[in-house]
Write a protein that holds these residues in place. Structure first.
Motif, PDB file in Angstrom:
ATOM      1  N   ASN A 239       0.842  -1.191   0.000  1.00  0.00           N
ATOM      2  CA  ASN A 239       0.000   0.000   0.000  1.00  0.00           C
ATOM      3  C   ASN A 239       0.877   1.240   0.000  1.00  0.00           C
ATOM      4  O   ASN A 239       1.365   1.681   1.033  1.00  0.00           O
ATOM      5  N   TRP A 240       1.092   1.826  -1.191  1.00  0.00           N
ATOM      6  CA  TRP A 240       1.849   3.075  -1.286  1.00  0.00           C
ATOM      7  C   TRP A 240       0.944   4.287  -1.056  1.00  0.00           C
ATOM      8  O   TRP A 240       1.412   5.369  -0.732  1.00  0.00           O
ATOM      9  N   ARG A 241      -0.358   4.131  -1.268  1.00  0.00           N
ATOM     10  CA  ARG A 241      -1.279   5.256  -1.216  1.00  0.00           C
ATOM     11  C   ARG A 241      -1.261   5.921   0.156  1.00  0.00           C
ATOM     12  O   ARG A 241      -1.211   5.261   1.196  1.00  0.00           O
ATOM     13  N   ASN A 242      -1.326   7.222   0.163  1.00  0.00           N
ATOM     14  CA  ASN A 242      -1.357   8.027   1.394  1.00  0.00           C
ATOM     15  C   ASN A 242      -0.035   8.019   2.150  1.00  0.00           C
ATOM     16  O   ASN A 242       0.143   8.798   3.082  1.00  0.00           O
ATOM     17  N   TYR A 243       0.885   7.156   1.719  1.00  0.00           N
ATOM     18  CA  TYR A 243       2.190   7.062   2.378  1.00  0.00           C
ATOM     19  C   TYR A 243       1.995   7.011   3.887  1.00  0.00           C
ATOM     20  O   TYR A 243       1.340   6.136   4.404  1.00  0.00           O
ATOM     21  N   ALA A 244       2.580   7.942   4.641  1.00  0.00           N
ATOM     22  CA  ALA A 244       2.372   7.939   6.089  1.00  0.00           C
ATOM     23  C   ALA A 244       1.773   9.263   6.541  1.00  0.00           C
ATOM     24  O   ALA A 244       1.673   9.525   7.726  1.00  0.00           O
ATOM     25  N   GLU A 245       1.403  10.101   5.599  1.00  0.00           N
ATOM     26  CA  GLU A 245       0.909  11.429   5.952  1.00  0.00           C
ATOM     27  C   GLU A 245      -0.482  11.370   6.575  1.00  0.00           C
ATOM     28  O   GLU A 245      -0.798  12.088   7.515  1.00  0.00           O
ATOM     29  N   THR A 246      -1.321  10.503   6.028  1.00  0.00           N
ATOM     30  CA  THR A 246      -2.673  10.328   6.536  1.00  0.00           C
ATOM     31  C   THR A 246      -2.944   8.836   6.659  1.00  0.00           C
ATOM     32  O   THR A 246      -2.672   8.082   5.726  1.00  0.00           O
ATOM     33  N   LEU A 247      -3.472   8.403   7.775  1.00  0.00           N
ATOM     34  CA  LEU A 247      -3.766   6.985   7.937  1.00  0.00           C
ATOM     35  C   LEU A 247      -4.832   6.564   6.933  1.00  0.00           C
ATOM     36  O   LEU A 247      -5.894   7.177   6.845  1.00  0.00           O
ATOM     37  N   THR A 248      -4.534   5.518   6.180  1.00  0.00           N
ATOM     38  CA  THR A 248      -5.495   5.058   5.204  1.00  0.00           C
ATOM     39  C   THR A 248      -6.759   4.553   5.906  1.00  0.00           C
ATOM     40  O   THR A 248      -6.672   3.775   6.863  1.00  0.00           O
ATOM     41  N   PRO A 249      -7.931   4.974   5.450  1.00  0.00           N
ATOM     42  CA  PRO A 249      -9.170   4.504   6.082  1.00  0.00           C
ATOM     43  C   PRO A 249      -9.638   3.161   5.540  1.00  0.00           C
ATOM     44  O   PRO A 249     -10.460   2.494   6.169  1.00  0.00           O
ATOM     45  N   SER A 250      -9.104   2.755   4.381  1.00  0.00           N
ATOM     46  CA  SER A 250      -9.631   1.557   3.722  1.00  0.00           C
ATOM     47  C   SER A 250      -8.595   0.476   3.461  1.00  0.00           C
ATOM     48  O   SER A 250      -8.946  -0.676   3.208  1.00  0.00           O
ATOM     49  N   GLY A 251      -7.311   0.846   3.486  1.00  0.00           N
ATOM     50  CA  GLY A 251      -6.275  -0.102   3.096  1.00  0.00           C
ATOM     51  C   GLY A 251      -5.887   0.025   1.646  1.00  0.00           C
ATOM     52  O   GLY A 251      -5.014  -0.697   1.170  1.00  0.00           O
ATOM     53  N   GLY A 252      -6.522   0.941   0.925  1.00  0.00           N
ATOM     54  CA  GLY A 252      -6.178   1.152  -0.473  1.00  0.00           C
ATOM     55  C   GLY A 252      -6.880   0.172  -1.393  1.00  0.00           C
ATOM     56  O   GLY A 252      -7.593  -0.736  -0.950  1.00  0.00           O
ATOM     57  N   PRO A 253      -6.675   0.306  -2.687  1.00  0.00           N
ATOM     58  CA  PRO A 253      -7.420  -0.499  -3.664  1.00  0.00           C
ATOM     59  C   PRO A 253      -7.123  -1.990  -3.617  1.00  0.00           C
ATOM     60  O   PRO A 253      -7.947  -2.794  -4.060  1.00  0.00           O
ATOM     61  N   LEU A 254      -5.961  -2.374  -3.107  1.00  0.00           N
ATOM     62  CA  LEU A 254      -5.624  -3.800  -3.106  1.00  0.00           C
ATOM     63  C   LEU A 254      -6.234  -4.559  -1.939  1.00  0.00           C
ATOM     64  O   LEU A 254      -6.371  -5.780  -1.997  1.00  0.00           O
ATOM     65  N   VAL A 278      14.091   2.801   5.103  1.00  0.00           N
ATOM     66  CA  VAL A 278      15.082   3.777   5.547  1.00  0.00           C
ATOM     67  C   VAL A 278      14.856   5.120   4.850  1.00  0.00           C
ATOM     68  O   VAL A 278      14.591   5.190   3.648  1.00  0.00           O
ATOM     69  N   ASN A 279      14.930   6.190   5.637  1.00  0.00           N
ATOM     70  CA  ASN A 279      14.777   7.569   5.158  1.00  0.00           C
ATOM     71  C   ASN A 279      13.371   7.896   4.656  1.00  0.00           C
ATOM     72  O   ASN A 279      13.162   8.873   3.960  1.00  0.00           O
ATOM     73  N   GLN A 280      12.406   7.057   5.018  1.00  0.00           N
ATOM     74  CA  GLN A 280      11.010   7.330   4.700  1.00  0.00           C
ATOM     75  C   GLN A 280      10.214   7.357   6.003  1.00  0.00           C
ATOM     76  O   GLN A 280      10.605   6.750   7.000  1.00  0.00           O
ATOM     77  N   PRO A 281       9.088   8.051   6.026  1.00  0.00           N
ATOM     78  CA  PRO A 281       8.294   8.102   7.255  1.00  0.00           C
ATOM     79  C   PRO A 281       7.749   6.737   7.639  1.00  0.00           C
ATOM     80  O   PRO A 281       7.559   5.868   6.779  1.00  0.00           O
ATOM     81  N   GLY A 282       7.533   6.533   8.926  1.00  0.00           N
ATOM     82  CA  GLY A 282       6.994   5.266   9.397  1.00  0.00           C
ATOM     83  C   GLY A 282       5.667   4.951   8.744  1.00  0.00           C
ATOM     84  O   GLY A 282       4.839   5.830   8.529  1.00  0.00           O
ATOM     85  N   GLY A 283       5.457   3.678   8.412  1.00  0.00           N
ATOM     86  CA  GLY A 283       4.214   3.290   7.773  1.00  0.00           C
ATOM     87  C   GLY A 283       4.185   3.558   6.291  1.00  0.00           C
ATOM     88  O   GLY A 283       3.132   3.490   5.655  1.00  0.00           O
ATOM     89  N   PHE A 284       5.342   3.834   5.705  1.00  0.00           N
ATOM     90  CA  PHE A 284       5.428   4.186   4.287  1.00  0.00           C
ATOM     91  C   PHE A 284       4.843   3.087   3.399  1.00  0.00           C
ATOM     92  O   PHE A 284       4.263   3.362   2.363  1.00  0.00           O
ATOM     93  N   LEU A 285       5.007   1.833   3.801  1.00  0.00           N
ATOM     94  CA  LEU A 285       4.497   0.715   3.011  1.00  0.00           C
ATOM     95  C   LEU A 285       3.083   0.322   3.404  1.00  0.00           C
ATOM     96  O   LEU A 285       2.523  -0.594   2.827  1.00  0.00           O
ATOM     97  N   ALA A 286       2.519   0.982   4.389  1.00  0.00           N
ATOM     98  CA  ALA A 286       1.254   0.501   4.949  1.00  0.00           C
ATOM     99  C   ALA A 286       0.254   1.619   5.158  1.00  0.00           C
ATOM    100  O   ALA A 286      -0.522   1.577   6.117  1.00  0.00           O
ATOM    101  N   GLY A 287       0.250   2.602   4.284  1.00  0.00           N
ATOM    102  CA  GLY A 287      -0.705   3.689   4.418  1.00  0.00           C
ATOM    103  C   GLY A 287      -0.673   4.336   5.783  1.00  0.00           C
ATOM    104  O   GLY A 287      -1.706   4.734   6.336  1.00  0.00           O
ATOM    105  N   GLY A 288       0.527   4.456   6.359  1.00  0.00           N
ATOM    106  CA  GLY A 288       0.675   5.043   7.686  1.00  0.00           C
ATOM    107  C   GLY A 288       0.473   4.072   8.823  1.00  0.00           C
ATOM    108  O   GLY A 288       0.816   4.367   9.972  1.00  0.00           O
TER     109      GLY A 288
END
Length: 352
Positions: A239-254, A278-288
């Motif tokens: 899940n790349w969507r929303n990165y870690a800026e906003t917690l994903t409410p749905s988990g994204g399209p997948l 590394v060098n990315q915000p926490g939750g970068f792979l998991a919609g925050g």
């Protein structure tokens, strides 16, 4: 009547033998059964320890991709360890995430510029403390031998898809090809065909796991194509969507309702990633909703629990101990036959 009693005795003997066989199964065989039969184990969440489980506790326990980290992951009950595979100058497969040695060893420069003999002089470093260990860079053969019959091993191929057959051959020589999960990113028909061609050369008997990321794959229809092409036992969903800026409410399209239905029809696991980059915000792979939210913010329900609610039955994490403790405490882990009872969480109060 005599025939009846003989039948009963025979049935009892067979049942006893069957029980002994089950009890005598290796840990890896029990894990493999759950991996290969997702629909029978959707009440159990398996844990994959990222980079062998070396990243937990602020990277202070083990060197990355080390045999010590593997031992630690086995000890806490993880089902899978993920390690990274590269080649040395002389072609030997070695375990190393980065293309350079600087961050994780006492050596400097590119992995591919060193022969295996030279790499064996490089000592692994515990990144969080800077402590130099006695352990050197492992070969793929050494890493596989250490995991055989004890845990499944997920090989993250840092080379080309055409290198997969040779990696699998190493496992086959050790008699453990079925305990190896290899994976590749897939995003279109051409990529599916390239992976199929490489895997055909590798023969059978191993586990192939496709990786789908939502920057290129936007719905379950492509996963259904992948299912028809490979009949995988798990699909890793990023899940790349929303990165870690906003917690994903749905988990994204997948992580959609259709994806969960497709997984049930195909009898495969939804694999979610909560580890950090590394060098990315926490939750970068998991919609925050990654490990930092679970551990640093003490909100495991909003991280691991969120992905379980959306059908994930395998979670790859930098915090395997904390994840196992929370999942166990909340009824998402089913004991294996060699476990007298579920492990008592050591810090349940702090992670609930």
């Amino acid at each position: 009547m005599r025939t009846f009693w003989l039948s009963l005795l025979l049935s009892a003997a067979l049942a006893t033998a069957s029980g002994q066989s089950l009890a005598g199964e290796t840990r890896a065989a029990q894990i493999l059964d759950r991996f290969k039969h997702a629909n029978q184990w959707r009440d159990h969440v398996m844990i994959a320890a990222h980079r062998a489980g070396s990243m937990q506790a602020g990277k202070t326990l083990y060197a990355e991709n080390s045999l010590a980290a593997v031992e630690g992951s086995i000890a806490i009950g993880a089902e899978i360890v993920e390690v990274d595979v590269r080649r040395a100058k002389d072609g030997e497969f070695v375990i190393m995430h980065d293309s350079w040695l600087d961050r994780t060893t006492t050596c400097k420069g590119e992995v591919v510029k060193y022969t295996l003999v030279e790499l064996k002089k490089c000592r692994l470093v515990i990144e969080g403390t800077g402590a130099v260990t006695d352990e050197t860079v492992s070969t793929l053969h050494e890493m596989l031998a250490a995991t055989k019959d004890r845990i499944l091993i997920n090989l993250d191929n840092k080379l080309e898809v055409t290198d997969l057959p040779a990696m699998i051959a190493v496992a086959r020589d050790l008699g453990m090809a079925d305990q190896v999960i290899v994976k590749e990113n897939l995003w279109n028909r051409q990529r599916i065909d390239a992976a199929r061609a490489a895997l055909a050369q590798a023969g059978g008997g191993f586990q192939f796991m496709p990786i789908l990321a939502d920057d290129a794959v936007h719905d379950a229809a492509f996963a259904e194509q992948v299912d028809k092409a490979f009949a995988p036992r798990a699909i890793e969903l990023i899940n790349w969507r929303n990165y870690a800026e906003t917690l994903t409410p749905s988990g994204g399209p997948l992580f959609s309702t259709r994806m969960r239905a497709s997984a049930v029809r195909g009898d495969w696991h939804l694999w979610a990633d909560t580890y950090a980059i590394v060098n990315q915000p926490g939750g970068f792979l998991a919609g925050g909703r990654g490990d930092q939210l679970a551990v640093a913010a003490s909100l495991p329900r909003e991280a691991w629990g969120f992905w379980v609610d959306r059908g994930a039955t395998i979670i790859q994490t930098d915090e395997p101990r904390a994840a196992i403790e929370w999942l166990t405490a909340n009824g998402f882990r089913v004991p294996y036959t060699d476990e007298a009872r579920p492990a008592e969480p050591a810090h349940t109060a702090s992670i609930n």
